[in-house]
Design an enzyme around this catalytic site. Sequence first.
Site, short mmCIF file in Angstrom:
data_model
loop_
_atom_site.label_atom_id
_atom_site.label_comp_id
_atom_site.label_asym_id
_atom_site.label_seq_id
_atom_site.Cartn_x
_atom_site.Cartn_y
_atom_site.Cartn_z
N ASP A 4 0.81 -1.21 0.00
CA ASP A 4 0.00 0.00 0.00
C ASP A 4 0.85 1.27 0.00
OD1 ASP A 4 -2.66 0.51 -0.35
OD2 ASP A 4 -3.25 0.13 1.72
N ASP A 5 1.90 1.30 0.82
CA ASP A 5 2.76 2.48 0.85
C ASP A 5 3.54 2.65 -0.45
OD1 ASP A 5 2.93 4.06 3.54
OD2 ASP A 5 2.59 1.98 4.08
#
Length: 634
Positions: free
Chosen positions: A377-378
Amino acid sequence: MKSEVETEISRRIQWLQEEQSPDGSWRFCLESGPLTDAYMIILLRSLQIDDEELIRLLAEHIAKLQEKNGAWKLFHDEAEGNLSLTIEAYCALLYAGYYGKEDEPMQAAKQFILSKGGLTEASLPTKIVLALTGQYPWPNHIPVPIEMLLLPKSFPVNYFDFSGYARVHFAPILVCADRKWVIKTARTPDLSDLYADQSKTSRVPRHAEPRHNESYRSLLSMIVQGIKHLPFLPGQIHSAALHRAEQFMLQRIEPDGTLYSYFTSTFLMIFALLALGYPKNHPVIVRAVQGLKNLICRADAGIHIQNVTSTVWDTALFSHALQEAGASPQSPMIQKAGQYLLSRQHQKYGDWTIHNPRAIPGGWGFSDINTINPDIDDTTAALRAIRRLAQTSGNPDHAAYLSSWNRGMNWLLSMQNDNGGWPAFEKNTDNSLLTWIPLKGMKEALIDPSTADLTGRTLEFLGNSAGLKASHPAVEKGVRWLLRHQEEDGSWSGRWGISYIYGTWAAITGMIAAGVSPRLPAVQKAVRWLQGIQNADGGWGESCRSDVEHKYVPLGASIPSQTAWALDALLAVYKGPTAAIDRGIRFLLESSQKRDWTTRYPTGAGLPGGFYFQYHSYRHIWPLLALGHYMKSL
């Protein structure tokens, strides 16, 4: 309404310019309730570090969060209160020394605890903390033998089949449980009066021993047989396992002294090192304590110890939302954010290489202190934020951004699970055999499977930012995974946000970005579900109880971030205003200055029924993104 939206976007952009840190990041508090504050007090008192100002402020923060019935809650609408959290808060306040058992709020807490069954009914993590401080007996049997750390990675079940999050918590727990480590001081409170049945205070309570089902017995037998065939003498195996656990922890300490950047794992590591004979003033312990102190932030009710910082995540999301809302990639604000994100791209190999050995580092982590534990996600968030910077050849740092983009893309694509979805942290870490281990309330943390939110958000990035559509093999596999995992009512369950709104938003936006037709029955079914749960005020709101009950539970109120997620999904499908969209936008405009429990409600998920996150950034990030996309639709 267009002019109102433009005005609101301008106001938010101006505010974010003022909030940006000199290094280009945005730093917002990530609250996780009083658990970490309580643990910090317990740790400092156990180590006899009398940092009185910090202890007093943490105790005041905990006390302010107590409910009128004496309990503490994980979230606003949790029925009555949370037993384990109340035990932890009560214990910490007594440790602090500024509150006594005779105080009326403490009496109320005690009555709540006893009414819910007392210490024997607490969660496993709470019982571990109580055991470490001599409040609860260590069980005679541990479901995961510490010798499991010695099993080779080729064994059908090995320690690296656990999720990274589980591994860094289990290693110190296994050491402490093996040593039956207890640390008491003159300040350690006596909690023996919190057993509902006083006959259980002198022996191991019945709930300490796990109930062995047939599946678990088969798994344990497999592990034990594997241990017997290890290339060690029988007398060496146990000591070798303890040494392996010690090295496992030491090798994963971040530069700031924390274990994997998490408060909870670092807290447990300190006790484990003490159990292994480290003195309280050992440099590793001293640095770890300082690393935990560096996690302090300013919360609504006072100071708070974050479990982890969210700086990289917040900065990437803010930069992308600002650009989607009209901020120029050449503006100083976006340039500074881009430079910060470049500095945080990972260069080191970490545990993710175990299941993905041919990839080179290129991901991003959640926290500014994270250097070895990147996540999907990051990485997609950071790549979204630097996309325009990498594409602009006139940018003086164009080559650096392009190189960063290529490394990030290669790492991201290499992390796709074999089943077509994406995990949070590590590829193919989804051995379902581990879910047979009888650890109540912990099953969601044991493995790192594909999830709808990670898969959907990755597809959204690949389609809208990287230009990869359903004809690309990775995208096609991802879309197929999502279609196979849609719920009967048309929604998708999200793992890292609350919960069905979060998962459905990610899935819809991901599939549309991948080129899936908005008219696809699965998409239309999801849209009908979203429209069907819209509140009368135009917003959306879901309870944290959803991830406990494994079904959508309405909150009865609207939340800015959840409203923005639902709006973003509908905007992706309709490409322009509808009655439902306009009502949602109106809610965001009218609630933009609102400050009450709904703007503080946790919408980030950690452990279902045990740990949630209130992102101070979310009420700013997601509405800005939705408003920006609304303007584009016009």
